[in-house]
Scaffold this motif. Structure first.
Motif, PDB file in Angstrom:
ATOM      1  N   PRO A 295       0.883  -1.357  -0.228  1.00 46.23           N
ATOM      2  CA  PRO A 295       0.446   0.056  -0.066  1.00 46.23           C
ATOM      3  C   PRO A 295       1.109   1.108  -0.152  1.00 46.23           C
ATOM      4  O   PRO A 295       1.771   0.994   0.766  1.00 46.23           O
ATOM      5  CB  PRO A 295      -0.855  -0.401   1.299  1.00 46.23           C
ATOM      6  CG  PRO A 295      -0.761  -1.457   2.040  1.00 46.23           C
ATOM      7  CD  PRO A 295       0.481  -1.939   1.504  1.00 46.23           C
ATOM      8  N   THR A 306      -8.645  -1.946   6.525  1.00 47.51           N
ATOM      9  CA  THR A 306      -9.928  -0.881   5.596  1.00 47.51           C
ATOM     10  C   THR A 306     -10.730  -0.966   6.700  1.00 47.51           C
ATOM     11  O   THR A 306     -11.805  -2.022   7.045  1.00 47.51           O
ATOM     12  CB  THR A 306      -9.353  -1.736   4.573  1.00 47.51           C
ATOM     13  OG1 THR A 306     -10.377  -3.150   4.628  1.00 47.51           O
ATOM     14  CG2 THR A 306      -9.047  -1.629   3.538  1.00 47.51           C
ATOM     15  N   GLU A 311     -14.861   0.176   3.381  1.00 52.38           N
ATOM     16  CA  GLU A 311     -14.750  -0.933   2.691  1.00 52.38           C
ATOM     17  C   GLU A 311     -16.100  -2.078   2.403  1.00 52.38           C
ATOM     18  O   GLU A 311     -15.731  -2.294   3.622  1.00 52.38           O
ATOM     19  CB  GLU A 311     -13.146  -1.160   2.503  1.00 52.38           C
ATOM     20  CG  GLU A 311     -12.664  -2.763   2.235  1.00 52.38           C
ATOM     21  CD  GLU A 311     -13.570  -2.502   0.415  1.00 52.38           C
ATOM     22  OE1 GLU A 311     -13.296  -3.834   0.083  1.00 52.38           O
ATOM     23  OE2 GLU A 311     -12.694  -1.512   0.153  1.00 52.38           O
ATOM     24  N   LEU A 314     -13.115  -5.859   2.613  1.00 52.97           N
ATOM     25  CA  LEU A 314     -11.950  -6.204   2.720  1.00 52.97           C
ATOM     26  C   LEU A 314     -11.964  -5.453   4.150  1.00 52.97           C
ATOM     27  O   LEU A 314     -12.583  -4.705   3.696  1.00 52.97           O
ATOM     28  CB  LEU A 314     -10.937  -5.667   1.926  1.00 52.97           C
ATOM     29  CG  LEU A 314     -10.094  -6.520   0.453  1.00 52.97           C
ATOM     30  CD1 LEU A 314      -9.023  -5.366   0.612  1.00 52.97           C
ATOM     31  CD2 LEU A 314      -9.624  -7.817   1.058  1.00 52.97           C
ATOM     32  N   VAL A 317      -5.409  -5.717   4.590  1.00 54.12           N
ATOM     33  CA  VAL A 317      -4.319  -6.194   3.807  1.00 54.12           C
ATOM     34  C   VAL A 317      -2.913  -6.529   4.901  1.00 54.12           C
ATOM     35  O   VAL A 317      -2.692  -5.285   5.609  1.00 54.12           O
ATOM     36  CB  VAL A 317      -3.522  -5.668   2.940  1.00 54.12           C
ATOM     37  CG1 VAL A 317      -3.222  -5.689   2.082  1.00 54.12           C
ATOM     38  CG2 VAL A 317      -5.093  -4.852   1.841  1.00 54.12           C
ATOM     39  N   LEU A 337      -5.197 -10.695   1.908  1.00 55.02           N
ATOM     40  CA  LEU A 337      -6.332 -10.456   1.809  1.00 55.02           C
ATOM     41  C   LEU A 337      -6.892 -10.823   2.755  1.00 55.02           C
ATOM     42  O   LEU A 337      -7.908 -11.899   2.537  1.00 55.02           O
ATOM     43  CB  LEU A 337      -6.645 -10.266   0.723  1.00 55.02           C
ATOM     44  CG  LEU A 337      -5.827  -9.971  -0.303  1.00 55.02           C
ATOM     45  CD1 LEU A 337      -6.434  -9.815  -2.012  1.00 55.02           C
ATOM     46  CD2 LEU A 337      -5.020  -8.486   0.298  1.00 55.02           C
ATOM     47  N   THR A 360      -9.233  -9.711  -4.471  1.00 57.72           N
ATOM     48  CA  THR A 360      -7.766  -9.160  -5.357  1.00 57.72           C
ATOM     49  C   THR A 360      -8.769  -7.708  -6.009  1.00 57.72           C
ATOM     50  O   THR A 360      -7.598  -6.218  -5.902  1.00 57.72           O
ATOM     51  CB  THR A 360      -7.457 -10.126  -6.062  1.00 57.72           C
ATOM     52  OG1 THR A 360      -6.922 -11.642  -5.882  1.00 57.72           O
ATOM     53  CG2 THR A 360      -6.345  -9.345  -6.748  1.00 57.72           C
ATOM     54  N   ALA A 363      -8.859  -5.518  -2.813  1.00 63.07           N
ATOM     55  CA  ALA A 363      -7.134  -4.920  -2.695  1.00 63.07           C
ATOM     56  C   ALA A 363      -6.698  -3.851  -3.583  1.00 63.07           C
ATOM     57  O   ALA A 363      -6.069  -2.787  -3.432  1.00 63.07           O
ATOM     58  CB  ALA A 363      -6.545  -6.161  -2.863  1.00 63.07           C
ATOM     59  N   TYR A 366      -6.095  -0.540  -2.973  1.00 64.05           N
ATOM     60  CA  TYR A 366      -5.263  -0.007  -1.974  1.00 64.05           C
ATOM     61  C   TYR A 366      -3.911   0.233  -2.442  1.00 64.05           C
ATOM     62  O   TYR A 366      -2.589   0.445  -1.517  1.00 64.05           O
ATOM     63  CB  TYR A 366      -5.039  -0.611  -0.515  1.00 64.05           C
ATOM     64  CG  TYR A 366      -7.047  -0.874  -0.257  1.00 64.05           C
ATOM     65  CD1 TYR A 366      -6.933   0.638   0.351  1.00 64.05           C
ATOM     66  CD2 TYR A 366      -7.969  -1.694  -0.623  1.00 64.05           C
ATOM     67  CE1 TYR A 366      -8.439   0.505   0.374  1.00 64.05           C
ATOM     68  CE2 TYR A 366      -9.107  -0.988  -0.420  1.00 64.05           C
ATOM     69  CZ  TYR A 366      -9.570  -0.057   0.810  1.00 64.05           C
ATOM     70  OH  TYR A 366     -11.068  -0.170   0.798  1.00 64.05           O
TER      71      TYR A 366
END
Length: 460
Positions: A295, A306, A311, A314, A317, A337, A360, A363, A366
């Motif tokens: 990130p 997150t 979000e 998620l 991460v 994740l 994915t 993510a 980020y």
């Protein structure tokens, strides 16, 4: 027919709790065997290895503080400090389109770590309230804020404390719902474990402790126990194949919902706490990367939280190659994740490709570069229907009666026993179960003069 015990103690489950209990009992001279239904030891601390990557399927780290039983066990096993290095980066939280660093650090009351100025003042008040001495168990369970849910306990403070601290931490690390989870155990964990700058990991994977313990024990993997019963003060384990083993005592080191399945007729002073000990499902996707990605932040980040207000898919991460460079081959990367708690039940039923794809894509917001074609070499999906114990107010109320019950032929170990969703809780519970077994059966089978006789695997 009457059964002659062939073991002093049979342990069901080769996670940290079961192996810790077996280790303590073996040190006392008892004959102990551990049965594990999966092909591997470690449970939720298992690591898998693939072409130079070391992937932690569940647990991520431990702390320099708040883990006295774990560190004592590691010293006893001869672990060197270099085998448990510090994590290489800090924790951030996503807010307003960027990562804010310093979550969990004492400096957060000054730097903010994503909190507004008024919320920082409330954070200082919260830290002062939870900074008192502890017994190492669950000191906040009696009365407010311990008996309240996290959402209820946070209601007296600025909203940021819930939305950008307590909820992201509870959701990412434990899969907890703040409307259900008790405040005391989580606040105590945060106080005991200290700042993320003092977190550590195992150099060769989070299953390090389990593998070290198992190396000195009689462990049978791929052996599923169907039922455990107390027959006249002896424990009988019945297996899915139809045979049975008798021991002077058994330790069930499995999640509380599985205890109910293995022991359908629990004594009343056990049933209340077992039934109140809920577990949150969790799902994690590991991405093996062609190059290291992270990130965007002002300095290296190990975990990016997150929040649910930012979000939907998620909860966080984890940058595994920042946690320890040995998690990925040179020049490659590894991300984990974690699914948001509200999405986990649906993702557990979805095909693995769909679950990995959804997380994915989420993510990519980020982690710059994650959407590039070919950057993901491979993914692994790690589903846990019984992820971590969720300490709920009812469990806090039921636990004192459970702990004061008399020692019996069947005992229990697991982080749920300690209301502490961490490896330290598992290790402590293993020691507690071992002490209860020893208080009841005392000397080893041979030393006690009990007749060993022939093993009987037939059902009564």
């Amino acid at each position: 027919m009457s059964r002659v015990p062939e073991l002093d103690v049979a342990v069901v489950g080769a996670g940290a709790a079961g192996l810790s209990a077996a280790h303590e009992l073996r040190r006392a001279g008892l004959t102990v065997r551990v049965y594990e239904r999966s092909p591997h030891v470690g449970g939720r601390m298992r690591s898998l290895r693939h072409e130079g990557w070391t992937v932690d399927t569940g647990a991520e780290q431990l702390s320099e503080r708040g883990y006295p039983a774990t560190w004592e066990l590691l010293r006893r096993l001869g672990a060197r400090p270099t085998e448990v290095p510090r994590v290489g980066a800090g924790v951030g939280v996503w807010r307003g389109g960027r990562a804010h660093l310093g979550v969990g650090e004492p400096t957060a009351v000054l730097t903010g770590a994503g909190l507004r100025p008024r919320a920082r003042l409330d954070l200082a008040v919260l830290m002062a309230r939870t900074g008192r001495p502890t017994t190492g168990d669950v000191p906040l369970e009696a009365g407010p804020p311990g008996a309240a849910t996290l959402r209820e306990a946070a209601a007296r403070y600025h909203r940021d404390l819930h939305d950008y601290l307590l909820q992201p931490v509870a959701g990412c690390f434990f899969g907890w719902d703040t409307a259900r989870s008790a405040a005391g155990p989580l606040l105590d964990l945060l106080r005991e474990n200290g700042a993320p700058s003092g977190w550590r990991t195992y150099r060769d994977g989070m299953d390090h402790l389990a593998r070290r313990l198992a190396a000195g024990l009689d462990v049978v993997t791929g052996r599923a126990v169907r039922e455990v019963v107390d027959e006249g003060g002896r424990a009988v384990l019945r297996f899915e194949e139809g045979d049975a083993v008798t021991a002077r005592a058994a330790v069930l080191a499995v999640p509380a919902p599985l205890v109910r399945a293995l022991r359908p007729e629990l004594p009343p002073d056990e049933a209340g706490f077992v039934e109140a000990s809920g577990f949150t499902p969790m799902l994690k996707v590991s991405l093996l990367l062609r190059r290291p990605l992270s990130p965007a932040a002002g300095r290296p980040v190990h975990v990016l939280l997150t929040p649910a207000v930012e979000e939907a898919e998620l909860s966080g991460v984890v940058v595994d190659h920042a946690k320890h460079p040995g998690r990925a081959p040179a020049g490659r990367g590894l991300l984990s994740l974690l699914a948001a708690p509200r999405c986990v039940p649906e993702l557990l039923e979805a095909p693995e490709e769909e679950a990995a794809g959804r997380l994915t894509r989420a993510a990519e917001r980020y982690v710059p570069g994650l959407a590039e074609p070919g950057v993901v070499v491979r993914h692994f999906v790690h589903p846990f229907r019984h992820g971590l114990p969720e300490a709920r107010p009812r469990a806090l109320r039921e636990r004192p009666g459970f702990l004061s019950r008399p020692a019996r032929a069947v005992e229990y170990a697991g982080d749920w026993v300690m209301l502490r969703p961490a490896a330290e809780g598992a290790v402590r519970s293993g020691a507690l179960a071992a002490s209860r077994v020893l208080s009841r059966i005392g000397r080893p089978l041979r030393a006690s003069g009990d007749e060993r006789g022939e093993q009987s695997h037939a059902a009564s």
